[in-house]
Scaffold this active site. Sequence first.
Site, PDB file in Angstrom:
ATOM      1  N   ASP A  27       4.211  24.172  -1.919  1.00 56.24           N
ATOM      2  CA  ASP A  27       5.254  23.151  -2.058  1.00 56.24           C
ATOM      3  C   ASP A  27       4.651  21.834  -1.574  1.00 56.24           C
ATOM      4  O   ASP A  27       4.441  21.632  -0.381  1.00 56.24           O
ATOM      5  CB  ASP A  27       6.471  23.579  -1.226  1.00 56.24           C
ATOM      6  CG  ASP A  27       7.624  22.579  -1.321  1.00 56.24           C
ATOM      7  OD1 ASP A  27       7.378  21.394  -1.623  1.00 56.24           O
ATOM      8  OD2 ASP A  27       8.779  22.977  -1.082  1.00 56.24           O
ATOM      9  N   ILE A  80       5.850  18.703  -1.978  1.00 59.47           N
ATOM     10  CA  ILE A  80       6.886  17.671  -2.135  1.00 59.47           C
ATOM     11  C   ILE A  80       6.569  16.404  -1.324  1.00 59.47           C
ATOM     12  O   ILE A  80       6.983  15.322  -1.689  1.00 59.47           O
ATOM     13  CB  ILE A  80       8.281  18.265  -1.767  1.00 59.47           C
ATOM     14  CG1 ILE A  80       9.406  17.273  -2.044  1.00 59.47           C
ATOM     15  CG2 ILE A  80       8.356  18.725  -0.341  1.00 59.47           C
ATOM     16  CD1 ILE A  80      10.810  17.868  -1.933  1.00 59.47           C
ATOM     17  N   LYS A 125      11.132  12.841  -2.168  1.00 59.17           N
ATOM     18  CA  LYS A 125      10.566  12.267  -0.935  1.00 59.17           C
ATOM     19  C   LYS A 125       9.647  11.093  -1.245  1.00 59.17           C
ATOM     20  O   LYS A 125       9.808  10.014  -0.677  1.00 59.17           O
ATOM     21  CB  LYS A 125       9.782  13.335  -0.165  1.00 59.17           C
ATOM     22  CG  LYS A 125      10.516  14.643   0.028  1.00 59.17           C
ATOM     23  CD  LYS A 125      11.782  14.476   0.843  1.00 59.17           C
ATOM     24  CE  LYS A 125      12.570  15.779   0.895  1.00 59.17           C
ATOM     25  NZ  LYS A 125      13.790  15.685   1.683  1.00 59.17           N
TER      26      LYS A 125
HETATM   27  C1  LIG Z   1       9.569  21.392   1.995  1.00 60.91           C
HETATM   28  C2  LIG Z   1      10.751  21.059   1.144  1.00 60.91           C
HETATM   29  N1  LIG Z   1      10.909  21.697  -0.030  1.00 60.91           N
HETATM   30  C3  LIG Z   1      11.956  21.426  -0.811  1.00 60.91           C
HETATM   31  C4  LIG Z   1      12.928  20.514  -0.446  1.00 60.91           C
HETATM   32  C5  LIG Z   1      14.082  20.254  -1.375  1.00 60.91           C
HETATM   33  O1  LIG Z   1      13.930  19.037  -2.036  1.00 60.91           O
HETATM   34  P1  LIG Z   1      14.684  18.574  -3.362  1.00 60.91           P
HETATM   35  O2  LIG Z   1      15.553  17.427  -2.966  1.00 60.91           O
HETATM   36  O3  LIG Z   1      13.619  18.144  -4.314  1.00 60.91           O
HETATM   37  O4  LIG Z   1      15.454  19.731  -3.872  1.00 60.91           O
HETATM   38  C6  LIG Z   1      12.801  19.833   0.764  1.00 60.91           C
HETATM   39  C7  LIG Z   1      13.808  18.860   1.191  1.00 60.91           C
HETATM   40  O5  LIG Z   1      13.814  18.442   2.328  1.00 60.91           O
HETATM   41  C8  LIG Z   1      11.679  20.113   1.583  1.00 60.91           C
HETATM   42  O6  LIG Z   1      11.487  19.488   2.746  1.00 60.91           O
END
Ligand SMILES: Cc1ncc(COP(=O)(O)O)c(C=O)c1O
Length: 473
Positions: free
Chosen positions: A231, A233, A276
């Site tokens: 992940d 993100i 993010k």
């Molecule tokens: C590590 C991680 N994965 C996934 C997500 C979910 O994000 P999204 O808004 O894209 O669904 C977050 C949100 O804080 C996160 O910190």
Amino acid sequence: MGLLSRKATCNSHGQDSSYFLGWQEYEKNPYDEVLNPKGIIQMGLAENQLSFDLLESWLAKNPDVSAFKKDGNSIFRELALFQDYHGLPAFKKALVDFMAEIRGNKVTFDPNHIVLTAGSTSANETLMFCLADHGDAFLLPTPYYPGFDRDLKWRTGVEIVPIQCISSNNFQITESALQRAYQDAQTRNLTVKGVLLTNPSNPLGTTMTRNELNLLIDFISDKADMHLISDEIYSGTVFDSPAFVSVVEILKERNLLKDSDSDVWNRVHVVYSLSKDLGLPGFRVGAIYSQNDTVVSAATKMSSFGLVSSQTQYLLSAMLGDKNFAKNYISENKQRLKRRQKMLVSGLKKAGISCLKSNAGLFCWVDMRHLLQSNTFEAEMELWKKIVYDVRLNISPGSSCHCTEPGWFRLCFANMSEDTLDLAMKRLKAFVAESAGGNGRRKSIIGHSSGKKKSPTKWVFRLSSRDREQGDR
Ligand SMILES: Cc1ncc(COP(=O)(O)O)c(C=O)c1O
């Protein structure tokens, strides 16, 4: 027989975690510089509001895009009718190019291997549905993002087995911790379908080392049918060295991307989102990148349940397709995050509090072990309650991130103004001083913002309870 299904009523959603409870408390008494200066400051929300002006200025310069026009002509009807779960080709191209730019163009991504999803939340759940059956397990390094209990487990029935990482080596993954987690799963008769890592880490705010990534690749290579989900993100938030290294870069270095004898690349999947790096969680734009055609095909079919709307895809294909804008945005956003993180670290230092050295993310992993009455999670909860109700800062306790050591907390820094962050640090400092000096002067902790301006702020303080229940971050 109940009114609702077992799924609807089972409590593996994780809503009762202190992570979500803190949001509820914030919502009852939210800080506002003018309207409620003694309210709770939200430091439990990993939102990036630092670069909205850059996005807004791009929109102002490109009014046709938000008016659904292309080359001067309306494409409203085309967008209103578009319903393809493969996504708009122009958007997929712009997104993979943006992902490559974030990785310094050391790796590239093929738009035919990307699946669009409604955020990373949906991407992670979709991967669970594709790769694991009810009762199978994924190994996750701790501490981890509290939303994973909901995203990975709730509807899928998948189990999370923690890889327990500890402070003595800055929470890095070790071979022995990995093997222990694997053994633990086997003792519980769980079939391990893979490892899910978050790089950079939420809540640590650190990037993963090459050693850790190699360890995980070796681990899955050795075992048939084992996957690695990365992940990424927060990949565009890396504001300091060491630089971000994506798992894809390691695969490339080890020649595992092209090696036809190797099926490892077929078992590594990257998750991404614009929530993010671009600060757009409300747009719900996420993606799965996988080289595995079967996974791409299954995930594409499943993406029907959480598509990205076509007007969002259109808008973002134009924005990210503007290569100069994208490049500048990434670099400016990192500078702003770096300045903010420094502010938080120095504010904490003045309060006698240290944190894990971080280089990424929208938060710091803060060490408050010295403020605990005892080395227990009960003491951590006691401290957390004082900080929420007396100091009026909503922060996230380490236990909500499944940290195995009491006394760690996640503090977010990118969802508020500098004045608000400054006030939060002053409150914390007063609290620590009071705790050291005994009891009594609780009212003085709250204080006021030192900010000169007292006009309504552009910072968005959130939200309605409905939004909050559904949200994540
Ligand atoms: C590590 C991680 N994965 C996934 C997500 C979910 O994000 P999204 O808004 O894209 O669904 C977050 C949100 O804080 C996160 O910190």
